[in-house]
Design a protein around this motif. Sequence first.
Motif, PDB file in Angstrom:
ATOM      1  N   GLY A  47     -12.183   6.872 -10.921  1.00 16.16           N
ATOM      2  CA  GLY A  47     -12.867   5.850 -11.703  1.00 16.16           C
ATOM      3  C   GLY A  47     -11.989   5.172 -12.741  1.00 16.16           C
ATOM      4  O   GLY A  47     -10.894   5.642 -13.068  1.00 16.16           O
ATOM      5  N   LEU A  48     -12.488   4.087 -13.257  1.00 13.91           N
ATOM      6  CA  LEU A  48     -11.772   3.299 -14.251  1.00 13.91           C
ATOM      7  C   LEU A  48     -11.425   4.159 -15.464  1.00 13.91           C
ATOM      8  O   LEU A  48     -12.291   4.822 -16.037  1.00 13.91           O
ATOM      9  N   HIS A  49     -10.138   4.169 -15.812  1.00 12.35           N
ATOM     10  CA  HIS A  49      -9.667   4.926 -16.968  1.00 12.35           C
ATOM     11  C   HIS A  49      -8.354   4.315 -17.463  1.00 12.35           C
ATOM     12  O   HIS A  49      -7.736   3.500 -16.778  1.00 12.35           O
ATOM     13  N   GLN A  50      -7.952   4.717 -18.628  1.00  8.64           N
ATOM     14  CA  GLN A  50      -6.755   4.181 -19.268  1.00  8.64           C
ATOM     15  C   GLN A  50      -5.556   5.089 -18.999  1.00  8.64           C
ATOM     16  O   GLN A  50      -5.656   6.313 -19.127  1.00  8.64           O
ATOM     17  N   ALA A  51      -4.435   4.485 -18.626  1.00  9.38           N
ATOM     18  CA  ALA A  51      -3.190   5.244 -18.467  1.00  9.38           C
ATOM     19  C   ALA A  51      -2.706   5.649 -19.860  1.00  9.38           C
ATOM     20  O   ALA A  51      -2.532   4.800 -20.727  1.00  9.38           O
ATOM     21  N   VAL A  52      -2.508   6.934 -20.054  1.00  6.09           N
ATOM     22  CA  VAL A  52      -2.030   7.423 -21.351  1.00  6.09           C
ATOM     23  C   VAL A  52      -0.558   7.075 -21.527  1.00  6.09           C
ATOM     24  O   VAL A  52      -0.112   6.711 -22.605  1.00  6.09           O
ATOM     25  N   VAL A  53       0.213   7.190 -20.430  1.00  3.08           N
ATOM     26  CA  VAL A  53       1.636   6.851 -20.395  1.00  3.08           C
ATOM     27  C   VAL A  53       1.877   6.052 -19.115  1.00  3.08           C
ATOM     28  O   VAL A  53       0.971   5.885 -18.300  1.00  3.08           O
ATOM     29  N   ALA A  69      -4.840  -4.025 -15.027  1.00  2.00           N
ATOM     30  CA  ALA A  69      -5.324  -4.797 -16.167  1.00  2.00           C
ATOM     31  C   ALA A  69      -5.949  -6.132 -15.741  1.00  2.00           C
ATOM     32  O   ALA A  69      -6.910  -6.587 -16.350  1.00  2.00           O
ATOM     33  N   GLU A  70      -5.406  -6.755 -14.701  1.00  2.23           N
ATOM     34  CA  GLU A  70      -5.912  -8.055 -14.268  1.00  2.23           C
ATOM     35  C   GLU A  70      -7.147  -7.946 -13.390  1.00  2.23           C
ATOM     36  O   GLU A  70      -7.734  -8.954 -13.017  1.00  2.23           O
ATOM     37  N   ALA A  71      -7.543  -6.726 -13.018  1.00  5.94           N
ATOM     38  CA  ALA A  71      -8.753  -6.419 -12.248  1.00  5.94           C
ATOM     39  C   ALA A  71      -8.725  -6.933 -10.809  1.00  5.94           C
ATOM     40  O   ALA A  71      -9.694  -6.775 -10.097  1.00  5.94           O
ATOM     41  N   ALA A  72      -7.628  -7.548 -10.366  1.00  6.52           N
ATOM     42  CA  ALA A  72      -7.512  -7.975  -8.970  1.00  6.52           C
ATOM     43  C   ALA A  72      -7.168  -6.764  -8.115  1.00  6.52           C
ATOM     44  O   ALA A  72      -6.315  -5.961  -8.482  1.00  6.52           O
ATOM     45  N   GLU A  73      -7.836  -6.629  -6.980  1.00 13.30           N
ATOM     46  CA  GLU A  73      -7.570  -5.495  -6.101  1.00 13.30           C
ATOM     47  C   GLU A  73      -6.283  -5.707  -5.313  1.00 13.30           C
ATOM     48  O   GLU A  73      -6.001  -6.815  -4.848  1.00 13.30           O
ATOM     49  N   GLN A  74      -5.514  -4.634  -5.174  1.00 12.42           N
ATOM     50  CA  GLN A  74      -4.317  -4.606  -4.340  1.00 12.42           C
ATOM     51  C   GLN A  74      -4.510  -3.477  -3.336  1.00 12.42           C
ATOM     52  O   GLN A  74      -4.957  -2.391  -3.711  1.00 12.42           O
ATOM     53  N   VAL A  75      -4.169  -3.720  -2.086  1.00 10.24           N
ATOM     54  CA  VAL A  75      -4.276  -2.696  -1.050  1.00 10.24           C
ATOM     55  C   VAL A  75      -2.889  -2.083  -0.849  1.00 10.24           C
ATOM     56  O   VAL A  75      -1.905  -2.806  -0.687  1.00 10.24           O
ATOM     57  N   LEU A  76      -2.833  -0.756  -0.872  1.00  9.40           N
ATOM     58  CA  LEU A  76      -1.590  -0.030  -0.644  1.00  9.40           C
ATOM     59  C   LEU A  76      -1.709   0.805   0.617  1.00  9.40           C
ATOM     60  O   LEU A  76      -2.737   1.437   0.856  1.00  9.40           O
ATOM     61  N   ALA A  77      -0.653   0.832   1.400  1.00 13.00           N
ATOM     62  CA  ALA A  77      -0.551   1.699   2.573  1.00 13.00           C
ATOM     63  C   ALA A  77       0.477   2.783   2.271  1.00 13.00           C
ATOM     64  O   ALA A  77       1.098   2.790   1.201  1.00 13.00           O
ATOM     65  N   LYS A  91      -8.045   1.676 -11.715  1.00 13.97           N
ATOM     66  CA  LYS A  91      -8.965   2.405 -10.838  1.00 13.97           C
ATOM     67  C   LYS A  91      -8.348   2.473  -9.451  1.00 13.97           C
ATOM     68  O   LYS A  91      -7.612   1.578  -9.047  1.00 13.97           O
ATOM     69  N   THR A  92      -8.659   3.546  -8.718  1.00 13.60           N
ATOM     70  CA  THR A  92      -8.170   3.716  -7.348  1.00 13.60           C
ATOM     71  C   THR A  92      -9.326   4.181  -6.468  1.00 13.60           C
ATOM     72  O   THR A  92     -10.094   5.047  -6.868  1.00 13.60           O
ATOM     73  N   ARG A  93      -9.415   3.623  -5.284  1.00 14.67           N
ATOM     74  CA  ARG A  93     -10.377   4.120  -4.307  1.00 14.67           C
ATOM     75  C   ARG A  93      -9.717   4.101  -2.939  1.00 14.67           C
ATOM     76  O   ARG A  93      -8.649   3.507  -2.760  1.00 14.67           O
ATOM     77  N   SER A  94     -10.328   4.778  -1.979  1.00 16.08           N
ATOM     78  CA  SER A  94      -9.760   4.842  -0.637  1.00 16.08           C
ATOM     79  C   SER A  94     -10.870   4.811   0.395  1.00 16.08           C
ATOM     80  O   SER A  94     -11.866   5.513   0.263  1.00 16.08           O
TER      81      SER A  94
END
Length: 111
Positions: A47-53, A69-77, A91-94
């Motif tokens: 879920g949505l959270h802040q990177a501490v570092v 930060a820009e809220a645009a989704e990027q797909v990673l393989a 945030k990350t989902r799969s």
Amino acid sequence: MRKVALNTRQPDLNSAPDSYGLSITPLANSNDLFISLVHLDAGGQIGLHQAVVRQLFVVIEGDAIVTGAEAAEQVLAAREAVVWEAGEMHKTRSQSGLTAIVMEGAASPIT
């Protein structure tokens, strides 16, 4: 050489309560770097959270749909990565599930 046991744990979800299907296996840490193996089940989410570092997220297997930060989704393989800077909400989902290496700390990714 020494074989070591890797202990998977359920993460503390206080900072990202809308996470599910997630497990984390700590691999190594020092004063300024923490490395872990992350697994998301199919349909799972961090879920949505802040990177501490600064955080480097490298997909080893499966797919990831990430936002920053820009809220645009990027797909990673597999073999693709993203960097979130300290303070950045993300945030990350799969869809199919994923295994990833996450490095959090002072190290800079090689580009």
